[in-house]
Design a protein around this motif. Structure first.
Motif, PDB file in Angstrom:
ATOM      1  N   ARG A 478       0.752  -0.898   0.265  1.00 12.81           N
ATOM      2  CA  ARG A 478       0.171   0.175   0.063  1.00 12.81           C
ATOM      3  C   ARG A 478       0.634   1.528   0.168  1.00 12.81           C
ATOM      4  O   ARG A 478       0.549   2.641  -0.573  1.00 12.81           O
ATOM      5  CB  ARG A 478      -1.045   0.347   0.841  1.00 12.81           C
ATOM      6  N   PRO A 479       1.871   1.650   0.451  1.00 11.74           N
ATOM      7  CA  PRO A 479       2.822   2.470   0.724  1.00 11.74           C
ATOM      8  C   PRO A 479       2.670   3.318  -0.732  1.00 11.74           C
ATOM      9  O   PRO A 479       3.232   2.558  -1.971  1.00 11.74           O
ATOM     10  CB  PRO A 479       4.257   2.810   1.359  1.00 11.74           C
ATOM     11  N   PHE A 480       2.595   3.509  -0.928  1.00 12.60           N
ATOM     12  CA  PHE A 480       3.322   4.793  -2.111  1.00 12.60           C
ATOM     13  C   PHE A 480       4.775   5.173  -2.205  1.00 12.60           C
ATOM     14  O   PHE A 480       5.287   5.452  -3.841  1.00 12.60           O
ATOM     15  CB  PHE A 480       3.455   6.472  -1.812  1.00 12.60           C
ATOM     16  N   SER A 481       6.152   4.823  -2.054  1.00 11.32           N
ATOM     17  CA  SER A 481       7.506   5.255  -2.003  1.00 11.32           C
ATOM     18  C   SER A 481       7.644   4.403  -1.082  1.00 11.32           C
ATOM     19  O   SER A 481       7.401   3.999   0.587  1.00 11.32           O
ATOM     20  CB  SER A 481       7.581   6.436  -2.076  1.00 11.32           C
ATOM     21  N   GLY A 482       9.400   4.629  -1.223  1.00 11.14           N
ATOM     22  CA  GLY A 482      10.610   3.659   0.409  1.00 11.14           C
ATOM     23  C   GLY A 482      10.233   4.620   1.616  1.00 11.14           C
ATOM     24  O   GLY A 482       9.986   4.252   2.548  1.00 11.14           O
ATOM     25  N   ASP A 579      15.367  -0.982   4.716  1.00  8.46           N
ATOM     26  CA  ASP A 579      15.300  -0.336   4.030  1.00  8.46           C
ATOM     27  C   ASP A 579      16.422  -0.901   2.686  1.00  8.46           C
ATOM     28  O   ASP A 579      17.562  -0.782   2.830  1.00  8.46           O
ATOM     29  CB  ASP A 579      15.244   1.462   3.752  1.00  8.46           C
ATOM     30  N   CYS A 580      15.784  -1.772   1.496  1.00 14.67           N
ATOM     31  CA  CYS A 580      16.385  -3.288   1.208  1.00 14.67           C
ATOM     32  C   CYS A 580      16.203  -1.890  -0.437  1.00 14.67           C
ATOM     33  O   CYS A 580      16.607  -2.410  -1.306  1.00 14.67           O
ATOM     34  CB  CYS A 580      16.910  -4.311   1.452  1.00 14.67           C
ATOM     35  N   SER A 581      16.297  -0.490  -0.748  1.00 17.20           N
ATOM     36  CA  SER A 581      15.430  -0.100  -1.687  1.00 17.20           C
ATOM     37  C   SER A 581      16.674   0.169  -2.726  1.00 17.20           C
ATOM     38  O   SER A 581      16.412  -0.433  -3.623  1.00 17.20           O
ATOM     39  CB  SER A 581      14.957   1.471  -1.491  1.00 17.20           C
ATOM     40  N   GLN A 582      17.788  -0.142  -2.850  1.00 19.27           N
ATOM     41  CA  GLN A 582      18.895   0.053  -3.577  1.00 19.27           C
ATOM     42  C   GLN A 582      19.277  -1.302  -4.136  1.00 19.27           C
ATOM     43  O   GLN A 582      19.734  -1.626  -4.998  1.00 19.27           O
ATOM     44  CB  GLN A 582      20.114   0.628  -2.814  1.00 19.27           C
ATOM     45  N   ASP A 600      15.102 -12.967  13.039  1.00 18.21           N
ATOM     46  CA  ASP A 600      13.763 -12.940  13.332  1.00 18.21           C
ATOM     47  C   ASP A 600      13.519 -11.151  13.489  1.00 18.21           C
ATOM     48  O   ASP A 600      14.224 -10.774  13.595  1.00 18.21           O
ATOM     49  CB  ASP A 600      13.794 -13.924  14.931  1.00 18.21           C
ATOM     50  N   ASN A 601      11.791 -11.186  13.822  1.00 18.30           N
ATOM     51  CA  ASN A 601      12.163  -9.615  14.016  1.00 18.30           C
ATOM     52  C   ASN A 601      12.319  -9.027  13.119  1.00 18.30           C
ATOM     53  O   ASN A 601      12.761  -7.842  13.201  1.00 18.30           O
ATOM     54  CB  ASN A 601      12.603  -9.413  15.661  1.00 18.30           C
ATOM     55  N   VAL A 602      11.799  -8.854  12.228  1.00 22.68           N
ATOM     56  CA  VAL A 602      12.455  -8.257  11.478  1.00 22.68           C
ATOM     57  C   VAL A 602      11.437  -7.359   9.593  1.00 22.68           C
ATOM     58  O   VAL A 602      10.130  -8.665   9.338  1.00 22.68           O
ATOM     59  CB  VAL A 602      13.994  -8.853   9.964  1.00 22.68           C
ATOM     60  N   ILE A 603      11.939  -6.578   9.293  1.00 27.71           N
ATOM     61  CA  ILE A 603      10.561  -5.979   8.357  1.00 27.71           C
ATOM     62  C   ILE A 603      11.524  -5.519   7.163  1.00 27.71           C
ATOM     63  O   ILE A 603      12.828  -4.319   7.169  1.00 27.71           O
ATOM     64  CB  ILE A 603       9.811  -4.977   8.941  1.00 27.71           C
ATOM     65  N   MET A 604      11.193  -6.025   6.362  1.00 26.47           N
ATOM     66  CA  MET A 604      12.108  -6.511   5.554  1.00 26.47           C
ATOM     67  C   MET A 604      11.387  -4.318   4.082  1.00 26.47           C
ATOM     68  O   MET A 604       9.685  -5.287   3.653  1.00 26.47           O
ATOM     69  CB  MET A 604      12.443  -6.864   4.413  1.00 26.47           C
ATOM     70  N   PHE A 605      11.590  -3.698   4.135  1.00 31.22           N
ATOM     71  CA  PHE A 605      10.735  -2.416   3.198  1.00 31.22           C
ATOM     72  C   PHE A 605      11.397  -1.770   2.193  1.00 31.22           C
ATOM     73  O   PHE A 605      12.670  -1.845   1.610  1.00 31.22           O
ATOM     74  CB  PHE A 605       9.846  -2.078   3.794  1.00 31.22           C
ATOM     75  N   ALA A 606      11.073  -1.280   0.745  1.00 28.98           N
ATOM     76  CA  ALA A 606      11.828  -0.416   0.033  1.00 28.98           C
ATOM     77  C   ALA A 606      11.059   0.021  -0.870  1.00 28.98           C
ATOM     78  O   ALA A 606       9.780   0.145  -1.481  1.00 28.98           O
ATOM     79  CB  ALA A 606      12.920  -1.712  -1.080  1.00 28.98           C
ATOM     80  N   GLY A 607      11.689   1.185  -1.862  1.00 23.28           N
ATOM     81  CA  GLY A 607      10.960   1.736  -2.827  1.00 23.28           C
ATOM     82  C   GLY A 607      11.145  -0.142  -4.132  1.00 23.28           C
ATOM     83  O   GLY A 607      11.969   0.457  -4.250  1.00 23.28           O
ATOM     84  N   GLY A 614      10.442  -1.406 -10.934  1.00 19.98           N
ATOM     85  CA  GLY A 614       9.648  -1.227 -11.157  1.00 19.98           C
ATOM     86  C   GLY A 614       8.869   0.368 -10.948  1.00 19.98           C
ATOM     87  O   GLY A 614       9.316   1.409 -10.946  1.00 19.98           O
ATOM     88  N   PRO A 615       7.901   0.274 -10.888  1.00 16.26           N
ATOM     89  CA  PRO A 615       7.073   2.058 -10.217  1.00 16.26           C
ATOM     90  C   PRO A 615       7.781   2.409  -9.479  1.00 16.26           C
ATOM     91  O   PRO A 615       8.025   1.850  -9.049  1.00 16.26           O
ATOM     92  CB  PRO A 615       5.404   1.815 -10.503  1.00 16.26           C
ATOM     93  N   ALA A 616       7.453   3.701  -9.075  1.00 23.12           N
ATOM     94  CA  ALA A 616       7.885   4.394  -8.040  1.00 23.12           C
ATOM     95  C   ALA A 616       6.432   3.991  -7.282  1.00 23.12           C
ATOM     96  O   ALA A 616       5.687   4.531  -6.671  1.00 23.12           O
ATOM     97  CB  ALA A 616       7.835   6.110  -8.073  1.00 23.12           C
ATOM     98  N   SER A 617       6.918   3.057  -6.313  1.00 25.97           N
ATOM     99  CA  SER A 617       5.913   2.361  -5.288  1.00 25.97           C
ATOM    100  C   SER A 617       6.588   2.127  -4.242  1.00 25.97           C
ATOM    101  O   SER A 617       7.907   2.575  -3.807  1.00 25.97           O
ATOM    102  CB  SER A 617       5.366   0.881  -5.889  1.00 25.97           C
TER     103      SER A 617
END
Length: 803
Positions: A478-482, A579-582, A600-607, A614-617
């Motif tokens: 759902r988020p728009f970007s990183g 933040d693994c955007s790169q 354990d206890n990891v949230i991985m996210f990215a632009g 992909g698109p800017a999301s």
């Protein structure tokens, strides 16, 4: 009469008289000043002499001696399928030791010799323990209908000053004790919402109240073993005698009965570190703790299932018991498909579950292992490849509902990427104007707009593919970007006043992170970093997290030529937000380690628009349910009302495209970084290296002085060359960052990279010959996208514009 804290101090010092006041305070979760006051009182009373327990003190301890231990081992552990069909959970070998044997040895180490084991399910398998350890076995035949209070009742004649533990627990340290002040239950602190039994304590750690549900948030919970002193044992037996045969008592745990009679059955809490007590509710949880169970669980059922599907054990995931339908059923996921397995002989050719019909697979030759799948014609022998055509067809069907036109300009800067005609398709269909609330796991029509059900399958498909590509149990697109991911995660997972460690801007961290998290009320700490090694100082980092009691680590590297060794970070007492955007494309291509695999206890996210084309999301992924639960129902509609569905569906198309072509694309991208970097070094530039290599990613670091940096940047602007200048310690003060993700997407070869190197070399000249640069640029190959579907494969989608 000793107070609770005084007793606990002499009990600990009796075992180890070298413990300092600070160490006692840590172990007892008390202030150092309270420890000092209590120790002085003990010395004044003659119980301690120079921190050693006196004879008088020993006498007091022996008046509170624990006499025996009762190990509960009667249950089937139905959630631990399929292993529980073949062996009681307490007899599983974890980290090289059988669970129940490890506990017996720990009890004996504390001088507790009389050990009673209450058995039921597969009782014969426990008999060897009589000869090996001299234990006493007793049986309960009522566990299945009366739960574990029947085990306590079966052992009632042995109840006195007794430890009560479960056979399937794993204590990393020996937390049993020989002496106890009063009845107690071991407890650990759970951050966030928990399904465990929460407890409210007084200043002496006496349990005043217990609870479940929404109030169990950031709270101490009972977990591990208990100690019944004679007072507690007598009262519990008296209560059980009165209520044991009542229908309303059936299915109750002994702790439920304690909750109802807390005045007579009061006890204290023995506070423990969460990383000491392990209780495995499922095979998935055990796999995280003991990696052996990923590859070989020593289960015949798992072996047969893998044989039928041509699978490895680690590919059989999301295992769950279907005991409410039938005790011999369990469900699992293999690749992108769900299966139901029945380990009992039957004549059924289909099974209904959650609105779906699972049909018996063909070519099954194993008599007592029958597989069912949502497809009548499935053939399970042999290895299945990822089915691109199937996904294309599904996405086409979803897309029929929405058509319009929308195009986006493609960015050229080093932090962005180009997307293909295929990925651009959803941006033209009119998805942008449509609304849907909630995510894959919380969708319901009641809180939504009519028509949103046409969008929901896209969310489901994104989650399905991310499960395959990244091993993510929970996905949120759902988020728009990183950057929006960071905002959403911190808002929903953290609370004002929490402590968070971040990667400093000087060390490549995203510049916006610090103001964002501080605006949300978090106290920030900068992660220790070695500029020389271009890496974190992991030992210092872990020490700081422990010393400062930091709850969160948020690493958002913007400048990075080698991924961090995240597995060196201890996340046992904190949450890692990565933040693994790169690096998202590299992780998807398995060219970079994925923290979701082993941590354990990891949230991985990215632009989703850098190495991943992909698109800017934005994309958030985790394997932790408690973290997922915090985000799932809050992000939308609480903090994000419109999720820009055209971007989400474009992301889905990009995921499918990447599954097909991503590995080759990423390999070429890394080659471009290193080849171009070598050429730039030959041209005289100071190129950063790590472990002898120029780059493990798409980025190249040029280090230089301020004047040269500004010269290169100004000339690049004039010659329409996109790159970034950097004023950071990471670049030894000043530098230029180059990214190769876009030129790699055009599949330019080494000859083209030679031309690029010549152009970048010319950018360092104060009186640059712009015409010469333009002539070199004209020699570059055409900017034609590679690593994407051919036009003939997407013509059906283009025809949707006619609707």
């Amino acid at each position: 009469m000793l107070s609770k804290i005084e007793f606990d101090i002499i009990n600990m010092l009796y075992e180890n008289d070298k413990l300092t006041e600070k160490e006692l305070a840590i172990k007892l979760y008390k202030d150092v000043e309270k420890i000092k006051v209590a120790k002085k009182k003990l010395s004044d009373k003659g119980y301690l002499i120079d921190s050693r327990v006196s004879i008088t003190g020993e006498k007091i301890l022996k008046e509170h001696e624990i006499e025996n231990a009762i190990i509960l081992a009667a249950g089937m552990s139905t959630r631990f399928v399929p292993l529980s069909f073949e062996k009681p959970k307490g007899l599983l070998k974890v980290k090289g030791q059988v669970l129940i044997e490890r506990q017996i040895l720990q009890l004996r180490e504390k001088g507790i010799d009389e050990i009673i084991i209450v058995v039921g399910y597969m009782k014969e398998q426990f008999k060897y323990l009589i000869d090996k350890f001299g234990v006493i076995l007793i049986e309960t035949k009522e566990y299945e209908k009366k739960n574990n209070h029947s085990s306590i009742y079966a052992a009632r004649k042995y109840l006195k000053n007794s430890i009560i533990t479960s056979s399937d627990l794993y204590f990393k340290e020996n937390i049993f004790q020989k002496y106890a002040y009063d009845a107690y239950y071991t407890a650990v602190y759970k951050r966030g919402k928990t399904a465990e039994r929460g407890i409210i304590l007084d200043e002496d750690d006496r349990i005043l109240n217990t609870m479940y549900g929404d109030r169990c948030y950031d709270i101490w919970v009972t977990l591990g073993y208990a100690f019944f002193n004679q007072r507690f044992s007598n009262n519990l037996i008296k209560i059980l005698d009165a209520i044991y045969d009542l229908p309303e008592t059936y299915n109750k745990f002994w702790a439920d009965i304690q909750d109802e009679n807390l005045k007579e059955l009061y006890m204290y809490a023995k506070l423990c570190d969460e990383n000491v007590i392990y209780e495995f509710d499922s095979l998935e949880e055990l796999r995280k703790f003991d990696k052996k169970y990923l590859v070989n669980s020593e289960s015949n059922i798992m072996r047969q299932v893998c044989y039928m599907l041509g699978a490895r054990e680690d590919e059989i995931i999301d295992i769950e018991s279907l005991r409410k339908i039938k005790k011999t059923l369990f469900r699992f996921k293999f690749r992108d498909c769900f299966y139901i397995c029945d380990v009992a002989e039957n004549d059924n050719y289909k099974i209904s579950y959650e609105g779906y019909v699972y049909y018996l697979c063909r070519d099954i030759k194993k008599k007592f292992v029958r597989l069912y799948k949502i497809d009548k014609s499935i053939k399970v022998m042999g290895k299945n490849d990822y089915n691109i055509k199937k996904d294309l067809k599904q996405v086409y069907e979803y897309s029929k509902e929405f058509i319009d036109y929308h195009k986006r300009a493609l960015p050229l800067c080093a932090a962005e990427n180009v997307i293909s005609k295929f990925v651009n398709l959803p941006l033209t269909y009119g998805f942008q104007e449509r609304y849907i609330m909630n995510n894959t796991y919380s969708f319901n029509m009641e809180d939504n707009f009519i028509g949103c059900e046409k969008l929901f399958p896209f969310y489901q498909k994104i989650s399905e593919i991310c499960s395959i590509m990244f091993g993510a149990r929970y996905t949120d697109a759902r988020p728009f970007s990183g950057m929006n991911c960071i905002d959403m995660i911190v808002k929903t997972v953290c609370k004002p006043g929490d402590k968070i460690m971040i990667l400093g801007k000087e060390h490549g961290g995203h510049a916006s992170v610090k103001p964002v998290v501080e605006r949300l009320g978090l106290k920030t700490f900068i992660a220790p970093f070695s500029v020389k090694n271009l890496d974190l100082k992991y030992e210092e980092l872990n020490d700081m997290v422990k010393r400062e009691k930091i709850q969160y680590i948020l690493l958002a590297p913007s400048d990075i030529i080698k991924a961090f060794d995240l597995e060196k970070i201890d996340t046992s007492s904190c949450v890692l937000m990565w933040d693994c955007s790169q690096l998202l494309g590299l992780i998807a291509a398995k060219l970079c380690k994925n923290p979701l695999d082993n941590m354990d206890n990891v949230i991985m996210f990215a632009g989703t628009h850098k190495t991943f084309p992909g698109p800017a999301s934005g994309l958030i992924m985790t394997n932790e349910k408690y973290l997922h639960d915090r985000m799932e129902t809050q992000i939308n509609p609480k903090y994000l009302r419109h999720s820009q569905m055209h971007q989400k569906i474009s992301l889905l198309f990009a995921l499918i495209e990447f599954e097909m072509y991503g590995v080759d694309y990423m390999a070429h991208m890394v080659h471009c970084s290193n080849y171009l970097g070598e050429k730039l070094q030959e041209a005289g530039y100071d190129i950063a290296r790590v472990n002898g290599q120029i780059s493990y990613t798409h980025q190249i670091f040029i280090r230089c002085d301020e004047n040269l940096m500004n010269t290169i940047y100004d000339n690049a602007y004039r010659c329409e060359v996109t790159l970034n200048k950097k004023v950071k310690e990471l670049f030894n003060g000043y530098g230029i960052r180059i990214g190769t993700q876009e030129i790699a997407r055009y599949n330019w070869d080494d000859n083209a990279l030679d031309i690029v190197a010549k152009i970048v070399k010319l950018l360092s000249q104060k009186n640059i010959d712009i015409d010469r640069v333009l002539k070199l640029k004209n020699k570059l190959p055409e900017k034609k996208l590679s690593y994407t579907f051919l036009d003939k494969e997407i013509n059906d989608f283009w025809e949707l514009e006619r609707y």
